[in-house]
Scaffold this active site. Structure first.
Site, PDB file in Angstrom:
ATOM      1  N   SER A   1       0.792  -1.226   0.000  1.00  0.00           N
ATOM      2  CA  SER A   1       0.000   0.000   0.000  1.00  0.00           C
ATOM      3  C   SER A   1       0.826   1.280   0.000  1.00  0.00           C
ATOM      4  CB  SER A   1      -0.959  -0.005   1.190  1.00  0.00           C
ATOM      5  OG  SER A   1      -0.274  -0.269   2.383  1.00  0.00           O
TER       6      SER A   1
ATOM      7  N   HIS B   1      -5.557  -3.360  -2.192  1.00  0.00           N
ATOM      8  CA  HIS B   1      -5.246  -2.346  -3.208  1.00  0.00           C
ATOM      9  C   HIS B   1      -5.228  -2.935  -4.616  1.00  0.00           C
ATOM     10  CE1 HIS B   1      -4.369   1.347  -0.940  1.00  0.00           C
ATOM     11  NE2 HIS B   1      -3.961   0.544   0.024  1.00  0.00           N
TER      12      HIS B   1
ATOM     13  N   LYS C   1     -12.040   0.571  -0.495  1.00  0.00           N
ATOM     14  CA  LYS C   1     -11.127   1.310  -1.369  1.00  0.00           C
ATOM     15  C   LYS C   1     -11.771   1.485  -2.749  1.00  0.00           C
ATOM     16  CE  LYS C   1      -7.137   0.535   1.432  1.00  0.00           C
ATOM     17  NZ  LYS C   1      -6.565  -0.578   2.162  1.00  0.00           N
TER      18      LYS C   1
HETATM   19  C1  LIG Z   1      -6.533  -0.736   3.603  1.00  0.00           C
HETATM   20  C2  LIG Z   1      -6.087  -2.105   3.857  1.00  0.00           C
HETATM   21  C3  LIG Z   1      -6.771  -2.921   4.759  1.00  0.00           C
HETATM   22  C4  LIG Z   1      -7.909  -2.410   5.605  1.00  0.00           C
HETATM   23  O1  LIG Z   1      -9.085  -2.301   4.881  1.00  0.00           O
HETATM   24  P1  LIG Z   1     -10.336  -1.559   5.552  1.00  0.00           P
HETATM   25  O2  LIG Z   1     -11.491  -2.071   4.781  1.00  0.00           O
HETATM   26  O3  LIG Z   1     -10.099  -0.093   5.407  1.00  0.00           O
HETATM   27  O4  LIG Z   1     -10.366  -1.990   6.984  1.00  0.00           O
HETATM   28  C5  LIG Z   1      -6.350  -4.226   4.908  1.00  0.00           C
HETATM   29  N1  LIG Z   1      -5.291  -4.700   4.217  1.00  0.00           N
HETATM   30  C6  LIG Z   1      -4.601  -3.938   3.355  1.00  0.00           C
HETATM   31  C7  LIG Z   1      -3.459  -4.521   2.607  1.00  0.00           C
HETATM   32  C8  LIG Z   1      -4.977  -2.614   3.148  1.00  0.00           C
HETATM   33  O5  LIG Z   1      -4.292  -1.847   2.288  1.00  0.00           O
END
Ligand SMILES: *Cc1c(COP(=O)(O)O)cnc(C)c1O
Length: 390
Positions: free
Chosen positions: A178, A206, A237
């Protein structure tokens, strides 16, 4: 014992320029947002496809509220599962090309749910050094022995697999990392795991909506369907809403419904969230137009910003890390962009990234127009020149 030690920690953060003043967005997410009454170009959201304020998602959420109300009423295993949850899970399984899916309140929760369900005290986890915090916490909760291999180092992974033969081993990786935007070597991970009899898990937070055909994610990107045991995803996301899920075999999902603690002990996603997510999946299934616009925008921005003299990290995706080194430099550029240029581009500093690797992580989206991108690039050029960075 008073809590005054917290003040000392906060003061230390302020002194070392690591204190984050969180900006308040007054209104919806989009290419532009309103902050402190000013209209700002938004270059930090994970709203990759612009779905967070999409009219079709808004309408789906409103209709779901009319029919199902606002609250789930209970945890899902008691009285909180309704037909919307079930339908979303079927749609997601179809989208990901897996047998089954279980949704959770967030991607973070999905990791806390699935990792301790699969491994325990006697078992082993092998994890990439740059894996997300929610994976790290899920690993800790499981009480398994955790071995961390250097980022994307397949020789180190193989060595650890060799040393732990005969035990139950779970290999976990982020799909897209990320903070850097590089992609896990998933075909090699799958091959090694198969050779050594390990279980594989990828967190595609992502990657969904970004990689693969119609944004189906990293497994589709590499053509690895059926070769990864556990896929974790987020609905927060690219899908533009909130929530998380686990995708995999029917066996895995059946087991999680009996044993995953965030499923059993925390209430479900609301009807509005679920209905909006369903619409997001429908839009992605029907057309890859938003995904290709995202990539076009990202390639354009990355090329222009490099030509301007900035250094980019080793990204392979729309995640655009503009590398600045010291935290103070990243903070200064971010503040200059914010104050002088009406550009919201957040500095990412220690401990989110290592010391000396501070950056501004630019998140370009499908919602940005050519004009928006040019506005942002010109702002980076002016602010970078004024601060002597380019
Ligand atoms: C953003 C992210 C999460 C968390 O996701 P949410 O739905 O915001 O809790 C988990 N794992 C990775 C790799 C992320 O980038």
């Amino acid at each position: 014992m008073s809590l005054s030690f917290l003040q000392e920690h906060l003061t230390a953060l302020q002194d070392s320029k690591l204190y984050n003043r969180i900006k308040v967005i007054e209104g919806a997410q989009g290419a532009w947002v309103e902050i402190d009454g000013r209209r700002m170009l938004n270059l930090c959201s994970n709203n990759y496809l612009g779905l967070a304020n999409h009219p079709a998602l808004r309408e789906a959420a409103q209709r779901a509220i009319e029919e199902f109300g606002v609250g789930p009423g209970a945890v899902r295993s008691i009285a909180g599962t309704n037909s919307l949850h079930q339908r979303l899970e079927e749609q997601l399984a179809h989208f990901k090309k897996t047998e089954a899916v279980l949704s959770f309140q967030s991607g973070f929760n999905a990791n806390l749910a699935v990792i301790p369900a699969l491994v325990g005290k006697e078992d082993v986890i092998i994890s990439d050094a740059l894996n997300h915090a929610s994976i790290i916490d899920g690993c800790r909760l499981s009480r398994a022995t955790v071995y961390v291999y250097p980022h994307r180092d397949m020789a180190a992974l193989e060595k650890l697999l060799g040393e732990n033969q005969g035990r139950k081993v779970l290999v976990i990786t982020d799909g897209v990392f990320s903070m850097d935007g590089d992609i896990a070597p998933l075909p090699e991970i799958a091959r090694l795991a198969k050779q050594y009899g390990a279980i594989t898990m990828v967190d595609d937070a992502h990657g969904e909506g970004v990689l693969g055909s119609h944004g189906r994610g990293i497994v589709d990107h590499f053509g690895l369907h059926g070769q990864i045991d556990v896929e974790v995803g987020t609905l927060s996301k690219a899908f533009g809403v909130v929530g998380g899920f686990v995708a995999g075999s029917k066996l895995l999902i059946d087991y999680l419904k009996q044993r995953a603690r965030p499923f059993l002990f925390s209430s479900a996603l609301t009807s509005a969230d679920v209905a909006a997510c369903q619409k997001a999946v429908e839009i992605l299934d029907a057309s890859d137009e938003l995904v290709s616009r995202l990539w076009d925008n990202a390639r354009y921005f990355q090329q222009q910003i490099q030509e301007a003299g900035f250094t980019l990290g080793q990204t392979e995706t729309p995640i655009t890390p503009v590398m600045l080194g010291e935290s103070a430099l990243a903070q200064a550029l971010s503040e200059q962009l914010f104050a002088q240029e009406a550009v919201f581009a957040q500095a990412i500093v220690y401990p989110t990234v290592p010391q000396g690797k501070a950056r501004i992580r630019v998140m370009v989206s499908a919602a940005h127009s050519q004009e928006d991108l040019d506005y942002g690039i010109a702002a980076f050029k002016r602010a970078g020149t004024q601060l002597g960075l380019i």
